[in-house]
Write an enzyme that holds these catalytic residues in place. Sequence first.
Site, PDB file in Angstrom:
ATOM      1  N   CYS A   1      36.752  -6.993  32.429  1.00 32.36           N
ATOM      2  CA  CYS A   1      37.084  -6.777  31.081  1.00 32.36           C
ATOM      3  C   CYS A   1      37.396  -8.136  30.339  1.00 32.36           C
ATOM      4  O   CYS A   1      37.184  -8.325  28.979  1.00 32.36           O
ATOM      5  CB  CYS A   1      38.019  -5.782  30.889  1.00 32.36           C
ATOM      6  SG  CYS A   1      37.568  -4.147  31.353  1.00 32.36           S
TER       7      CYS A   1
ATOM      8  N   HIS B   1      42.079  -6.689  23.968  1.00 31.21           N
ATOM      9  CA  HIS B   1      41.222  -5.651  24.575  1.00 31.21           C
ATOM     10  C   HIS B   1      41.307  -4.446  24.311  1.00 31.21           C
ATOM     11  O   HIS B   1      42.495  -3.812  24.227  1.00 31.21           O
ATOM     12  CB  HIS B   1      41.287  -5.845  26.238  1.00 31.21           C
ATOM     13  CG  HIS B   1      40.530  -5.197  26.972  1.00 31.21           C
ATOM     14  ND1 HIS B   1      39.103  -5.040  26.800  1.00 31.21           N
ATOM     15  CD2 HIS B   1      40.896  -4.332  28.263  1.00 31.21           C
ATOM     16  CE1 HIS B   1      38.720  -4.078  27.618  1.00 31.21           C
ATOM     17  NE2 HIS B   1      39.607  -3.745  28.510  1.00 31.21           N
TER      18      HIS B   1
ATOM     19  N   ASN C   1      35.990   1.777  25.438  1.00 31.36           N
ATOM     20  CA  ASN C   1      36.347   0.557  26.266  1.00 31.36           C
ATOM     21  C   ASN C   1      34.884  -0.052  26.684  1.00 31.36           C
ATOM     22  O   ASN C   1      34.339   0.469  27.477  1.00 31.36           O
ATOM     23  CB  ASN C   1      37.173   0.896  27.341  1.00 31.36           C
ATOM     24  CG  ASN C   1      37.406  -0.598  28.295  1.00 31.36           C
ATOM     25  OD1 ASN C   1      37.036  -1.411  27.825  1.00 31.36           O
ATOM     26  ND2 ASN C   1      38.216  -0.276  29.215  1.00 31.36           N
TER      27      ASN C   1
HETATM   28  O1  UT7 Z   1      39.844  -1.851  30.797  1.00 35.68           O
HETATM   29  C1  UT7 Z   1      40.328  -1.393  31.994  1.00 35.68           C
HETATM   30  C2  UT7 Z   1      40.181  -0.010  32.266  1.00 35.68           C
HETATM   31  N1  UT7 Z   1      40.833   0.850  31.542  1.00 35.68           N
HETATM   32  C3  UT7 Z   1      42.134   1.379  32.109  1.00 35.68           C
HETATM   33  O2  UT7 Z   1      42.444   1.150  33.056  1.00 35.68           O
HETATM   34  C4  UT7 Z   1      42.592   2.289  31.022  1.00 35.68           C
HETATM   35  C5  UT7 Z   1      44.339   2.380  31.518  1.00 35.68           C
HETATM   36  N2  UT7 Z   1      44.634   3.782  31.718  1.00 35.68           N
HETATM   37  C6  UT7 Z   1      44.517   4.729  30.677  1.00 35.68           C
HETATM   38  O3  UT7 Z   1      44.266   4.543  29.573  1.00 35.68           O
HETATM   39  C7  UT7 Z   1      45.262   5.941  30.882  1.00 35.68           C
HETATM   40  O4  UT7 Z   1      45.981   6.157  32.037  1.00 35.68           O
HETATM   41  C8  UT7 Z   1      44.021   7.204  30.936  1.00 35.68           C
HETATM   42  C9  UT7 Z   1      43.526   7.372  29.637  1.00 35.68           C
HETATM   43  C10 UT7 Z   1      43.186   6.869  31.943  1.00 35.68           C
HETATM   44  C11 UT7 Z   1      44.571   8.554  31.464  1.00 35.68           C
HETATM   45  O5  UT7 Z   1      45.608   9.003  30.478  1.00 35.68           O
HETATM   46  P1  UT7 Z   1      47.198   9.430  31.243  1.00 35.68           P
HETATM   47  O6  UT7 Z   1      47.914   9.755  30.024  1.00 35.68           O
HETATM   48  O7  UT7 Z   1      47.547   8.439  32.284  1.00 35.68           O
HETATM   49  O8  UT7 Z   1      46.582  10.995  31.873  1.00 35.68           O
HETATM   50  P2  UT7 Z   1      46.741  11.308  33.322  1.00 35.68           P
HETATM   51  O9  UT7 Z   1      46.128  10.184  34.152  1.00 35.68           O
HETATM   52  O10 UT7 Z   1      48.027  11.207  33.646  1.00 35.68           O
HETATM   53  O11 UT7 Z   1      46.239  12.477  33.402  1.00 35.68           O
HETATM   54  C12 UT7 Z   1      46.597  13.828  32.877  1.00 35.68           C
HETATM   55  C13 UT7 Z   1      45.972  15.182  33.098  1.00 35.68           C
HETATM   56  C14 UT7 Z   1      45.671  15.202  34.400  1.00 35.68           C
HETATM   57  O12 UT7 Z   1      45.706  16.670  34.606  1.00 35.68           O
HETATM   58  P3  UT7 Z   1      46.875  17.214  35.617  1.00 35.68           P
HETATM   59  O13 UT7 Z   1      47.074  16.532  36.954  1.00 35.68           O
HETATM   60  O14 UT7 Z   1      48.104  17.074  34.652  1.00 35.68           O
HETATM   61  O15 UT7 Z   1      46.661  18.567  35.766  1.00 35.68           O
HETATM   62  C15 UT7 Z   1      44.057  14.750  34.439  1.00 35.68           C
HETATM   63  O16 UT7 Z   1      43.447  15.804  35.575  1.00 35.68           O
HETATM   64  O17 UT7 Z   1      44.361  15.037  32.258  1.00 35.68           O
HETATM   65  C16 UT7 Z   1      43.744  15.287  33.170  1.00 35.68           C
HETATM   66  N3  UT7 Z   1      42.321  14.406  32.564  1.00 35.68           N
HETATM   67  C17 UT7 Z   1      41.848  15.086  31.918  1.00 35.68           C
HETATM   68  N4  UT7 Z   1      41.575  16.105  31.211  1.00 35.68           N
HETATM   69  C18 UT7 Z   1      40.710  16.134  30.105  1.00 35.68           C
HETATM   70  C19 UT7 Z   1      42.043  13.519  33.056  1.00 35.68           C
HETATM   71  N5  UT7 Z   1      40.680  12.964  32.511  1.00 35.68           N
HETATM   72  C20 UT7 Z   1      40.747  13.912  31.705  1.00 35.68           C
HETATM   73  C21 UT7 Z   1      39.721  14.343  30.555  1.00 35.68           C
HETATM   74  N6  UT7 Z   1      39.670  15.329  29.961  1.00 35.68           N
HETATM   75  N7  UT7 Z   1      38.866  13.406  30.247  1.00 35.68           N
END
Ligand code: UT7
Length: 379
Positions: free
Chosen positions: A111, A249, A279
């Site tokens: 990125c 970014h 992104n």
């Molecule tokens: O540019 C470099 C790449 N970009 C990044 O690396 C982005 C950095 N990270 C993030 O932006 C965030 O961590 C995410 C948007 C990826 C995830 O957000 P979060 O608030 O950290 O959510 P989480 O990973 O803690 O997931 C929460 C819940 C999980 O379910 P459980 O375990 O609580 O039951 C996930 O399985 O949300 C679930 N989940 C989804 N639910 C609906 C994960 N993806 C999805 C989805 N739709 N697309």
Amino acid sequence: MTYAAITGWGACMPPAVLTNDDLSTFLDTSDEWISSRTGMRERRVSHVGAIELSTIAASRALACAGLDASDVDLIIYGGVSNDELVPNSASGVQVALGATRAASIDLNTACTSFCYGLTTATAMIRTGVVRNAIVIGVELISRYMDWSNRNVAVLFGDGAAAVVLQASENEEGVLGSILGCDAEGRQTLRVRGFGCTYALHDVTFGDTLWDFDGQAIFKRAVHAMSDASKRVLEQQGLTADQVDLVVPHQANLRIIEAVAKYAGVPMDRVVVTVEKYGNMSAATVPVALVEALEAGRVKPGATLLMPAFGGGLTYCSLLVKWGQRVTPLGTSPMTLPPLTHTALEMVNTIRSHQDPHGRSLEGLMAPTFAESFADANAG
Ligand code: UT7
């Protein structure tokens, strides 16, 4: 003293829009989850290749600068998405533009590739190696996205933008860059399926498995971008209130807000495009820059801060002093061919070519070549 002024800019955004509701037709997700966790509402899916997107963006940047392709000494193609690996992608842009004198480099720091490319081209201009350069940030992630994985499939989009840099006696362009790599976190973001390490496995290109630890990347990204921004401001003897615009970014609205808070810059001085484009990896910073220019948000002489991070985990923050001109000198006649399919139709076509469970990659953790060879012989 020679500087590298940014004299041209142009984007090429694919017109096909993939909404959050489109994604929920084949993934267990929702508009509510995606928009509240990321700020994203839609993203683009390209109907053309990455070289074509890049060429149009670069031709627009050249026209904006009033520069002929034959005057270009250097093309840097920043991004992870290549139409082919050999020949490289920058040479494809070069031949399409007719930039016959240019050197052409592909640069992949994920990125951050555009920002690293901007730093590289600036250094080459400032040391007299070249005088005129094009730097591109481009991605075509739709082609190798694992569309069965909701953790990543909702986050990314396609797009491209480019800038032209020219040698100048005026103190402008990139004045400071902090570049770094939090390499201990490199396993938090890996796309399995690309590269020589997979050569002896029955892997179809475009079939990928993403190792993606979103929460770990989130924390490391906020820390790295905030720290790099603080250091580049210190290096340049500036304070946050002297920053006119942050062009960050765009990985997640919450990351952008956290970085702006640490940097001490209010959100009305931060460019945000993540809700429209998701992104786009290397394309996010240049697309946001072009949109800010087109919206009149970059004033003559403005001070810009560009923090970014990506796979590796590479990170950076650039301090850019804008010149006096904020309007294009000309426009390019190059445009994209008309759309024949919707974004969802294109994604469904890509999905139909993918192994829905990444079976060929399951359990394959970036082996060394020797391990791959042994496995293949044993199997
Ligand atoms: O540019 C470099 C790449 N970009 C990044 O690396 C982005 C950095 N990270 C993030 O932006 C965030 O961590 C995410 C948007 C990826 C995830 O957000 P979060 O608030 O950290 O959510 P989480 O990973 O803690 O997931 C929460 C819940 C999980 O379910 P459980 O375990 O609580 O039951 C996930 O399985 O949300 C679930 N989940 C989804 N639910 C609906 C994960 N993806 C999805 C989805 N739709 N697309």
